[in-house]
Design a protein around this motif. Structure first.
Motif, PDB file in Angstrom:
ATOM      1  N   LEU A 128      24.060 -75.418 -24.317  1.00 39.83           N
ATOM      2  CA  LEU A 128      24.000 -75.236 -22.875  1.00 39.83           C
ATOM      3  C   LEU A 128      24.384 -76.482 -22.091  1.00 39.83           C
ATOM      4  CD1 LEU A 128      20.617 -73.280 -22.638  1.00 39.83           C
ATOM      5  CD2 LEU A 128      22.936 -72.358 -22.903  1.00 39.83           C
ATOM      6  N   GLN A 129      24.488 -77.641 -22.793  1.00 40.03           N
ATOM      7  CA  GLN A 129      24.651 -78.890 -22.067  1.00 40.03           C
ATOM      8  C   GLN A 129      25.905 -78.916 -21.200  1.00 40.03           C
ATOM      9  OE1 GLN A 129      24.032 -78.483 -25.237  1.00 40.03           O
ATOM     10  NE2 GLN A 129      22.437 -79.882 -26.005  1.00 40.03           N
ATOM     11  N   SER A 130      27.010 -78.386 -21.711  1.00 34.84           N
ATOM     12  CA  SER A 130      28.272 -78.441 -20.960  1.00 34.84           C
ATOM     13  C   SER A 130      28.692 -77.064 -20.461  1.00 34.84           C
ATOM     14  CB  SER A 130      29.375 -79.037 -21.841  1.00 34.84           C
ATOM     15  OG  SER A 130      29.537 -78.266 -23.037  1.00 34.84           O
ATOM     16  N   ALA A 131      27.729 -76.167 -20.276  1.00 34.37           N
ATOM     17  CA  ALA A 131      28.043 -74.802 -19.871  1.00 34.37           C
ATOM     18  C   ALA A 131      28.591 -74.751 -18.449  1.00 34.37           C
ATOM     19  CB  ALA A 131      26.792 -73.935 -19.973  1.00 34.37           C
ATOM     20  N   LEU A 132      29.472 -73.776 -18.213  1.00 31.22           N
ATOM     21  CA  LEU A 132      29.883 -73.425 -16.859  1.00 31.22           C
ATOM     22  C   LEU A 132      28.740 -72.623 -16.244  1.00 31.22           C
ATOM     23  CD1 LEU A 132      32.151 -73.058 -14.639  1.00 31.22           C
ATOM     24  CD2 LEU A 132      32.656 -70.885 -15.794  1.00 31.22           C
ATOM     25  N   ARG A 133      28.214 -73.086 -15.125  1.00 26.88           N
ATOM     26  CA  ARG A 133      27.056 -72.430 -14.510  1.00 26.88           C
ATOM     27  C   ARG A 133      27.442 -71.810 -13.173  1.00 26.88           C
ATOM     28  NH1 ARG A 133      21.981 -73.909 -16.748  1.00 26.88           N
ATOM     29  NH2 ARG A 133      22.271 -75.327 -18.546  1.00 26.88           N
ATOM     30  N   ARG A 134      27.009 -70.595 -12.978  1.00 26.23           N
ATOM     31  CA  ARG A 134      27.252 -69.895 -11.723  1.00 26.23           C
ATOM     32  C   ARG A 134      25.980 -69.171 -11.297  1.00 26.23           C
ATOM     33  NH1 ARG A 134      30.871 -72.775 -11.711  1.00 26.23           N
ATOM     34  NH2 ARG A 134      33.103 -72.397 -11.380  1.00 26.23           N
ATOM     35  N   GLU A 135      25.750 -69.159  -9.987  1.00 28.79           N
ATOM     36  CA  GLU A 135      24.638 -68.412  -9.416  1.00 28.79           C
ATOM     37  C   GLU A 135      25.164 -67.123  -8.802  1.00 28.79           C
ATOM     38  OE1 GLU A 135      22.339 -70.729  -6.719  1.00 28.79           O
ATOM     39  OE2 GLU A 135      21.729 -72.182  -8.256  1.00 28.79           O
ATOM     40  N   LEU A 136      24.482 -66.030  -9.100  1.00 29.95           N
ATOM     41  CA  LEU A 136      24.850 -64.724  -8.564  1.00 29.95           C
ATOM     42  C   LEU A 136      23.653 -64.169  -7.801  1.00 29.95           C
ATOM     43  CD1 LEU A 136      26.892 -65.152 -10.953  1.00 29.95           C
ATOM     44  CD2 LEU A 136      26.871 -62.682 -11.260  1.00 29.95           C
ATOM     45  N   ALA A 174      16.893 -63.888 -13.255  1.00 31.59           N
ATOM     46  CA  ALA A 174      17.057 -63.999 -14.705  1.00 31.59           C
ATOM     47  C   ALA A 174      18.237 -64.906 -14.974  1.00 31.59           C
ATOM     48  CB  ALA A 174      17.271 -62.633 -15.343  1.00 31.59           C
ATOM     49  N   GLN A 175      18.169 -65.607 -16.109  1.00 28.20           N
ATOM     50  CA  GLN A 175      19.285 -66.429 -16.551  1.00 28.20           C
ATOM     51  C   GLN A 175      19.780 -65.923 -17.896  1.00 28.20           C
ATOM     52  OE1 GLN A 175      19.598 -70.863 -15.498  1.00 28.20           O
ATOM     53  NE2 GLN A 175      17.467 -70.613 -16.067  1.00 28.20           N
ATOM     54  N   ILE A 176      21.087 -65.776 -18.012  1.00 24.14           N
ATOM     55  CA  ILE A 176      21.676 -65.365 -19.273  1.00 24.14           C
ATOM     56  C   ILE A 176      22.728 -66.378 -19.679  1.00 24.14           C
ATOM     57  CG2 ILE A 176      21.236 -62.929 -18.792  1.00 24.14           C
ATOM     58  CD1 ILE A 176      24.250 -62.580 -18.246  1.00 24.14           C
ATOM     59  N   ALA A 177      22.928 -66.525 -21.000  1.00 23.89           N
ATOM     60  CA  ALA A 177      23.922 -67.464 -21.529  1.00 23.89           C
ATOM     61  C   ALA A 177      24.744 -66.757 -22.585  1.00 23.89           C
ATOM     62  CB  ALA A 177      23.239 -68.692 -22.125  1.00 23.89           C
ATOM     63  N   PHE A 178      26.053 -66.990 -22.574  1.00 23.03           N
ATOM     64  CA  PHE A 178      26.919 -66.375 -23.570  1.00 23.03           C
ATOM     65  C   PHE A 178      28.119 -67.270 -23.838  1.00 23.03           C
ATOM     66  CE2 PHE A 178      28.454 -64.857 -19.490  1.00 23.03           C
ATOM     67  CZ  PHE A 178      29.835 -64.801 -19.597  1.00 23.03           C
ATOM     68  N   VAL A 179      28.722 -67.060 -25.007  1.00 27.58           N
ATOM     69  CA  VAL A 179      29.958 -67.733 -25.366  1.00 27.58           C
ATOM     70  C   VAL A 179      31.110 -66.823 -24.979  1.00 27.58           C
ATOM     71  CG1 VAL A 179      31.336 -68.724 -27.224  1.00 27.58           C
ATOM     72  CG2 VAL A 179      28.838 -68.945 -27.268  1.00 27.58           C
ATOM     73  N   LEU A 188      35.426 -63.592 -10.148  1.00 26.42           N
ATOM     74  CA  LEU A 188      34.443 -64.497  -9.549  1.00 26.42           C
ATOM     75  C   LEU A 188      34.590 -65.907 -10.106  1.00 26.42           C
ATOM     76  CD1 LEU A 188      32.001 -64.484  -7.585  1.00 26.42           C
ATOM     77  CD2 LEU A 188      30.544 -64.124  -9.586  1.00 26.42           C
ATOM     78  N   PHE A 189      34.910 -66.009 -11.399  1.00 24.96           N
ATOM     79  CA  PHE A 189      35.150 -67.316 -12.006  1.00 24.96           C
ATOM     80  C   PHE A 189      36.034 -67.129 -13.223  1.00 24.96           C
ATOM     81  CE2 PHE A 189      31.236 -65.742 -13.958  1.00 24.96           C
ATOM     82  CZ  PHE A 189      31.459 -65.935 -15.317  1.00 24.96           C
ATOM     83  N   SER A 190      36.607 -68.236 -13.694  1.00 29.61           N
ATOM     84  CA  SER A 190      37.439 -68.231 -14.893  1.00 29.61           C
ATOM     85  C   SER A 190      36.879 -69.255 -15.869  1.00 29.61           C
ATOM     86  CB  SER A 190      38.894 -68.573 -14.562  1.00 29.61           C
ATOM     87  OG  SER A 190      39.470 -67.587 -13.725  1.00 29.61           O
ATOM     88  N   VAL A 191      37.044 -68.992 -17.153  1.00 31.09           N
ATOM     89  CA  VAL A 191      36.539 -69.887 -18.182  1.00 31.09           C
ATOM     90  C   VAL A 191      37.509 -69.875 -19.350  1.00 31.09           C
ATOM     91  CG1 VAL A 191      35.114 -68.046 -19.181  1.00 31.09           C
ATOM     92  CG2 VAL A 191      34.523 -70.440 -19.635  1.00 31.09           C
ATOM     93  N   LYS A 192      37.669 -71.039 -19.982  1.00 30.86           N
ATOM     94  CA  LYS A 192      38.511 -71.124 -21.160  1.00 30.86           C
ATOM     95  C   LYS A 192      37.816 -70.422 -22.332  1.00 30.86           C
ATOM     96  CE  LYS A 192      42.004 -73.621 -19.629  1.00 30.86           C
ATOM     97  NZ  LYS A 192      43.398 -73.070 -19.596  1.00 30.86           N
ATOM     98  N   ARG A 193      38.627 -69.795 -23.194  1.00 31.79           N
ATOM     99  CA  ARG A 193      38.066 -69.098 -24.347  1.00 31.79           C
ATOM    100  C   ARG A 193      37.246 -70.060 -25.196  1.00 31.79           C
ATOM    101  NH1 ARG A 193      41.534 -65.535 -28.775  1.00 31.79           N
ATOM    102  NH2 ARG A 193      39.728 -64.619 -29.833  1.00 31.79           N
ATOM    103  N   GLY A 194      36.047 -69.630 -25.547  1.00 35.04           N
ATOM    104  CA  GLY A 194      35.137 -70.451 -26.320  1.00 35.04           C
ATOM    105  C   GLY A 194      34.143 -71.226 -25.481  1.00 35.04           C
ATOM    106  N   GLY A 195      34.338 -71.205 -24.159  1.00 37.32           N
ATOM    107  CA  GLY A 195      33.412 -71.905 -23.285  1.00 37.32           C
ATOM    108  C   GLY A 195      32.083 -71.178 -23.162  1.00 37.32           C
ATOM    109  N   VAL A 196      31.050 -71.933 -22.885  1.00 39.40           N
ATOM    110  CA  VAL A 196      29.718 -71.373 -22.692  1.00 39.40           C
ATOM    111  C   VAL A 196      29.493 -71.146 -21.197  1.00 39.40           C
ATOM    112  CG1 VAL A 196      27.230 -71.820 -22.905  1.00 39.40           C
ATOM    113  CG2 VAL A 196      28.798 -72.437 -24.768  1.00 39.40           C
ATOM    114  N   VAL A 197      28.915 -70.002 -20.872  1.00 38.46           N
ATOM    115  CA  VAL A 197      28.646 -69.630 -19.485  1.00 38.46           C
ATOM    116  C   VAL A 197      27.160 -69.358 -19.327  1.00 38.46           C
ATOM    117  CG1 VAL A 197      29.120 -67.970 -17.639  1.00 38.46           C
ATOM    118  CG2 VAL A 197      30.955 -68.639 -19.217  1.00 38.46           C
ATOM    119  N   VAL A 198      26.569 -69.910 -18.291  1.00 40.58           N
ATOM    120  CA  VAL A 198      25.195 -69.598 -17.911  1.00 40.58           C
ATOM    121  C   VAL A 198      25.217 -68.984 -16.516  1.00 40.58           C
ATOM    122  CG1 VAL A 198      22.906 -70.504 -17.368  1.00 40.58           C
ATOM    123  CG2 VAL A 198      24.169 -71.402 -19.338  1.00 40.58           C
TER     124      VAL A 198
END
Length: 479
Positions: free
Chosen positions: A341-349, A446-451, A390-400
């Motif tokens: 989670l340390q370098s995750a892309l974080r977004r609030e919804l 709630a907070q969710i995290a995924f790769v 809403l956002f873009s992320v590189k493949r393999g990135g972690v999102v919270v």
């Protein structure tokens, strides 16, 4: 590993083959096989199997009430598609209805073009046309098949378009019966006909709640019989448009072995109950008593209790010698052991919209007076097919994702193409199972995290289909 607790704060949404059920048909989807003239190492694609979505009749009320005009996939009351892990699915879906259609493979970490969101990942299947779904599920598990077209999902689902996909493990736990149980509800008038669709009042509030509940397209309680001492695997899936339930196991010692299709260490549900939102699935393992007779009931906690199924031990007992205690389904090694989670892309919804229940007058609601296509919003915008992600992320990135529910209703959201961990509030851990659907009570977060390991444009969408149709979804891009 601690037992999940379905009522514990502060983690909203957390909670503590041999035969298919008689009457539910399985559509065998066979693996591709190499023809004699095929080049070595290559197999030509097999001809796809076909299934038609078309009008049908279903007995939802006892005689002398007439049968109800519904829609369904194929000839079975509740279609169950079944393959082994590693087998390809090639299924031509013919649209024999008068509405656009597409099929979403809810919970399958599928290739993007096959995700089945009409208007986003594919063009909707027009009436009289067909579309071939061609993919190989990467995971074993129990998955839903739901109608999902931007702006037009509630009606085909509410008329009966739903099913289950079962992908068997290479070495499934030994059981005496493996039963798929699909819960649906139907909103009927006094004559037993489906009530009209498209009411704004439903979309802006709790959704289209049915007046009749079925299991595998049949009236409840459904009678399930097996030999005394049988070990059963029950695959429960909620395909209702909007009805969130709690289910209880009366007289049954059931162990949860998978949640949303993904294996977990087995656990007993707290107080023998489980939350059961639209889109949710559970795999349960249980042993019937060694003596013949009634074994127990699966009950929906609606009103005074609504029995969904009764289990009875009948016939000659199953030999018990050498049988191991109930264990876990083998873990899915395709999923990461941990999420960094340390370098995750974080977004609030933030979820907004709908009517606000009037606290001073129980049952009263503030009428909705806006654009029906924009009843619900995420971060101030209603979902639209042409909107930017809403956002873009590189493949393999972690999102919270931190998701706050500022609406007046509990919300259930589904993450497409991925599975996630439900985080503890302080980012100091997560619940010990993978999910693709989460419930968030009103006024809670709630907070969710995924790769983000699956390329394409993916949705985070309401599983209450009337809310999905009226804006409660957004998308993100994995590149």
């Amino acid at each position: 590993m601690r037992n999940p607790d379905p009522t514990a704060e502060p983690a909203p949404g957390s909670f503590s083959r041999r035969e298919l059920f008689a009457g539910s048909a399985a559509l065998a989807l066979m693996p591709r096989t190499a023809a004699a003239q095929a080049p070595a190492g290559k197999a030509p694609p097999s001809e796809p199997k076909s299934i038609k979505a078309a009008p049908a009749k279903l007995r939802l009320k006892p005689e002398p009430a007439p049968e109800t005009a519904v829609w369904r996939l194929g000839e079975a009351e509740a279609p169950i598609l079944r393959v082994k892990l590693g087998e390809a699915i090639r299924l031509r879906v013919e649209n024999g209805t008068d509405k656009p259609l597409s099929l979403h493979w809810h919970g399958v970490r599928i290739v993007n073009a096959m995700d089945g969101v009409g208007g986003v990942t594919q063009e909707p299947i027009k009436p009289g046309a067909s579309f071939t779904y061609d993919f190989t599920p990467p995971d074993a598990g129990s998955f839903l098949i739901r109608a999902l077209v931007v702006g037009g999902s509630s009606e085909p689902s509410g008329r009966g378009i739903a099913g289950m996909l079962i992908v068997d493990e290479p070495s499934p736990p030994p059981v005496d019966a493996d039963l798929a149980l699909l819960v649906q509800d139907w909103r009927l008038d006094e004559a037993g006909a489906l009530q009209p669709f498209g009411q704004v009042a439903f979309a802006a509030a709790a959704g289209r709640l049915g007046s009749v509940v079925t299991l595998n397209g049949r009236p409840i309680p459904l009678a399930l019989d097996a030999r005394p001492g049988s070990r059963l695997r029950l695959r429960l899936a909620n395909a209702c448009n909007a009805r969130s339930l709690r289910i209880r196991f009366d007289g049954l010692k059931a162990y949860v072995a998978a949640v949303d299709g993904q294996p977990t260490d087995t656990f007993e549900p707290l107080k023998a109950t489980l939350p059961f939102a639209p889109g949710t699935r559970y795999d349960l393992l249980l042993d019937l008593p060694a003596q013949a007779g009634p074994a127990g009931t699966i009950t929906a906690l609606v009103g005074q209790g609504l029995p969904l199924a009764t289990l009875t031990a009948v016939g000659e007992p199953v030999a018990q010698s050498g049988r191991a205690v109930i264990g876990s389904i083998p873990e899915n090694k395709r999923l990461p052991a941990e999420i960094r989670l340390q370098s995750a892309l974080r977004r609030e919804l933030v979820l907004t919209g709908g009517v606000r229940p009037d606290k001073a007058k129980p049952g009263a609601e503030t009428p909705y007076a806006g654009d029906p296509a924009k009843i619900w919003q995420i971060n101030g915008a209603s979902g639209a097919a042409g909107a930017a992600p809403l956002f873009s992320v590189k493949r393999g990135g972690v999102v919270v994702l931190s998701i706050r529910n500022d609406t007046g209703f509990i919300q259930s959201l589904h993450l497409h193409g991925h599975v996630f961990r439900l985080l503890h509030q302080l980012d100091d851990g997560w619940e010990p199972y993978w999910l693709d659907t989460v419930q968030i009570p009103e006024g809670k977060s709630a907070q969710i995290a995924f790769v983000a390991d699956n390329p394409g444009r993916w949705l985070l969408s309401a599983t209450v289909l009337e809310r999905f149709d009226t804006g409660l979804w957004t998308s993100f891009e994995v590149s």
